[in-house]
Write a protein that holds these residues in place. Structure first.
Motif, mmCIF file in Angstrom:
data_model
loop_
_atom_site.group_PDB
_atom_site.id
_atom_site.type_symbol
_atom_site.label_atom_id
_atom_site.label_comp_id
_atom_site.label_asym_id
_atom_site.label_seq_id
_atom_site.Cartn_x
_atom_site.Cartn_y
_atom_site.Cartn_z
ATOM 1 N N ASN A 196 32.201 46.886 34.791
ATOM 2 C CA ASN A 196 32.190 46.123 34.206
ATOM 3 C C ASN A 196 31.189 44.525 34.681
ATOM 4 O O ASN A 196 30.375 43.904 35.196
ATOM 5 N N ASN A 226 38.408 38.854 27.104
ATOM 6 C CA ASN A 226 36.275 38.560 27.845
ATOM 7 C C ASN A 226 35.962 38.506 26.265
ATOM 8 O O ASN A 226 35.609 39.450 25.167
ATOM 9 N N SER A 251 40.987 41.640 31.250
ATOM 10 C CA SER A 251 39.899 41.382 31.210
ATOM 11 C C SER A 251 38.985 41.752 29.397
ATOM 12 O O SER A 251 38.002 40.911 29.111
ATOM 13 N N THR A 280 35.602 36.520 34.829
ATOM 14 C CA THR A 280 35.898 35.705 35.091
ATOM 15 C C THR A 280 36.334 35.252 36.955
ATOM 16 O O THR A 280 36.694 34.276 37.386
ATOM 17 N N HIS A 337 32.965 41.265 35.462
ATOM 18 C CA HIS A 337 33.208 40.527 35.710
ATOM 19 C C HIS A 337 33.076 39.019 35.698
ATOM 20 O O HIS A 337 32.992 37.710 36.336
ATOM 21 N N ASP A 384 38.312 41.797 42.266
ATOM 22 C CA ASP A 384 38.106 40.846 41.797
ATOM 23 C C ASP A 384 38.270 39.290 42.504
ATOM 24 O O ASP A 384 37.596 37.779 42.353
ATOM 25 N N ASN A 386 33.845 45.305 29.090
ATOM 26 C CA ASN A 386 33.006 45.953 30.077
ATOM 27 C C ASN A 386 33.959 47.466 29.492
ATOM 28 O O ASN A 386 34.337 47.665 28.507
#
Length: 595
Positions: A179, A154, A151, A183, A181, A363, A158
């Motif tokens: 977080n 991204n 992550s 994805t 999230h 997730d 996070n």
């Protein structure tokens, strides 16, 4: 054995009296775990009182009072002011630097993750609130860095906010994980899963909270204002403090499983005092979060990998079958497939030999309809039901046991009766009302992976996934189990093809189909053999180039199974195959996929 103990707990009275009489006659004459159980209502909630002769017979129970004031659909507002620190504390960095590098960049650079100083203040949309962390303060009370592995690549990061010592805690926590999230399109699956877990007595959960984050960046501009960073989900960090908060042993062993199939790994899993001990290599498999005495871990792994010891004996000596079956049942029903060898914690109290599985990172739960809609090929083939766990030596040995499969099925039926479509629909409606307005507003709208209508469609499909995953679990029991394909070997003018044998729970005969093609879609097949009863074949050595080898198993009932191996493209995984190259000099090189 624990199975016997479970029977005794369900039948009090005569059996309890008999067990106590037998205990008196046979004290010290074996390792059988005798357990009786009753409950007592206290200020801390329902406490399971176990009359045990052995600490290893204890079943874990969460502390219910931690969740008494949970408002699952509420949003807490956090204000984070970041500033440069100093080199001695590794905080002399800019906020831009923090957000520019992934975990993989730091690995390449060979340095620890950059941090900045932070002033965390908790409140509401009108500002910090009196009595909350950071209220009225003007100097840093925390450090901030990115968190996560995959992550961290991204666009929206996070964050791990670590409150400094003597600067207070937030809900008993010094480490605050936020977080994004990115994805998963709904942005609430992890929270949904933990909110379900907290209602499952046989599992230990983690507290979660929706957080609206504002950040003021003073690392470059002393006059900066707070900027809206959108919605995050806070998830309790699983560490010694969390163990203590949940009524567990903070002095025990705690490992985060990063990539680990429970093989012995003699060259890596060593005692700390061993001159060849390499903590970096060790933590690539198991990240050490608790006591660093690995003797219990090693003893357990040696038993798991000793096939002369029946798996029932191994489970009775080193694991809590109730904990393991409910953990696995939960992952199967929620479709959280990325749990074969990671995304879990392994915990053992200091003076106990028993290991427990603790849930971590959901997730990937309830993702099947979203993957289908977006056309991403993942969570298919063997990544369903029990076949998903066949590549892990501990899980495979357990699943070969009919007694264990019966216990697993009982746990699945119990959770299935609790996780009803109506219950899930109510939870989804509540989360959606909170999350969607943030997701389709700036700044989160910039990275929303679904359209608004797609979001609604997937949210509507989610409550049906428990039953869909249950049906896939039933199918997996009928199919042969997956296996690994060996790297082809050149032998003069021939090419030898081999693979591991498959396994069938009903002991049906298994045959194999093997194919070699020039493309991963197998439109240009150059070799094929069907109905093979042994896991090997031979073909003429092809000329130099790229090739794909695919093997499929089929049992007598006509159910098929792919190999574990897969080839990855932008569309996702293509199951049951390996890619290899024949070089100009006739050598063979496997194309290895690295995540």
């Amino acid at each position: 054995m624990k199975g016997d103990g479970r029977l005794r707990r369900n039948k009090t009275g005569v059996l309890l009296l008999l067990s106590l009489l037998l205990a008196g006659l046979c004290s010290g004459c074996g390792t059988e775990k005798t357990v009786t159980e009753e409950t007592e209502q206290t200020e801390a909630g329902t406490v399971v009182k176990e009359a045990v002769k052995d600490i290893n017979s204890v079943h874990l129970r969460d502390k219910e009072t931690l969740y008494e004031n949970d408002d699952e659909d509420s949003v807490v507002t956090m204000y984070l002011t970041v500033s440069r620190g100093n080199t001695s504390e590794h905080t002399d960095h800019s906020w831009e630097e923090i957000n520019s590098y992934s975990a993989y960049d730091y690995e390449d650079m060979g340095v620890a993750r950059y941090q900045v100083n932070g002033l965390l203040q908790v409140g509401d949309e009108d500002g910090p609130v009196a009595g909350e962390v950071g209220y009225g303060e003007s100097v840093p009370n925390a450090t901030v860095q990115i968190r996560g592995q995959t992550s961290s690549r991204n666009a929206q990061k996070n964050y791990k906010i670590e409150l400094k010592k003597n600067k207070g805690t937030w809900r008993g926590q010094r480490t605050i994980n936020l977080n994004k999230h990115m994805t998963e399109g709904l942005r609430f699956r992890n929270k949904l899963s933990y909110d379900l877990i907290k209602t499952v007595p046989q599992m230990i959960g983690l507290r979660t909270q929706f957080v609206h984050l504002y950040v003021k960046d003073l690392t470059e501009d002393d006059d900066a204002a707070f900027e809206d960073y959108g919605l995050y989900t806070q998830v309790e960090q699983l560490n010694k403090t969390t163990l203590k908060n949940h009524g567990l042993d903070a002095n025990g062993q705690l490992y985060k499983i990063n990539s680990f199939e429970f093989y012995r790994y003699e060259d890596v899993i060593r005692m700390k005092e061993d001159p060849d001990y390499d903590q970096t290599a060790f933590e690539e498999l198991l990240e050490i979060k608790g006591d660093s005495d690995h003797s219990k871990l090693i003893a357990m792994l040696e038993a798991v990998n000793d096939n002369s010891i029946p798996i029932g004996t191994v489970l009775d000596r080193y694991f809590d079958e109730e904990n393991l079956t409910y953990w696995m049942a939960f992952q199967i029903l929620t479709g959280n497939v990325d749990t074969q060898n990671r995304n879990m914690f392994l915990y053992s109290p200091l003076n106990s030999d028993t290991w427990y599985f603790l849930d971590w990172d959901n997730d990937g739960s309830f993702m099947r309809p979203e993957y289908e809609m977006t056309g991403f090929s993942d969570q298919g083939s063997w990544e369903i039901g029990i076949s998903n766990y066949w590549g892990n030596v501990l899980f495979q040995r357990c699943l070969k046991s009919e007694e264990f499969r019966d216990a697993l099925d009982a746990a699945i039926q119990d959770l299935r009766s609790s996780f009803t479509e109506e219950r899930l629909q109510t939870m989804v409606d509540g989360y959606k009302a909170v999350v969607k307005p943030y997701l389709y507003s700036m700044p989160d709208q910039m990275n929303a992976p679904l359209t608004s209508s797609q979001y609604d469609e997937i949210a509507a499909a989610l409550p049906k996934e428990i039953e869909q995953n249950y049906q896939l679990y039933l199918e997996s029991l009928k199919e042969p189990m997956p296996f690994y394909i060996g790297v082809p070997k050149a032998d003069g003018t021939n090419l030898s093809l081999t693979w591991d044998v498959s396994f069938d729970f009903d002991a049906e005969d298994i045959t194999y189909t093997v194919e070699v093609a020039k493309d991963y879609q197998f439109q240009n097949v150059i070799f094929q053999k069907q109905g093979l009863k042994i896991p090997e074949a031979e073909m003429e050595l092809p000329k130099a180039g790229q090739y794909f080898l695919r093997v499929r198993a089929e049992n007598a009932s006509g159910y098929t199974q792919d190999a574990f191996d897969y080839y990855v493209t932008d569309e996702g995984k293509h199951y049951g195959m390996i890619c290899f190259y024949v070089t100009e000099d006739g050598a063979i090189e496997e194309d290895v996929y690295e995540e």
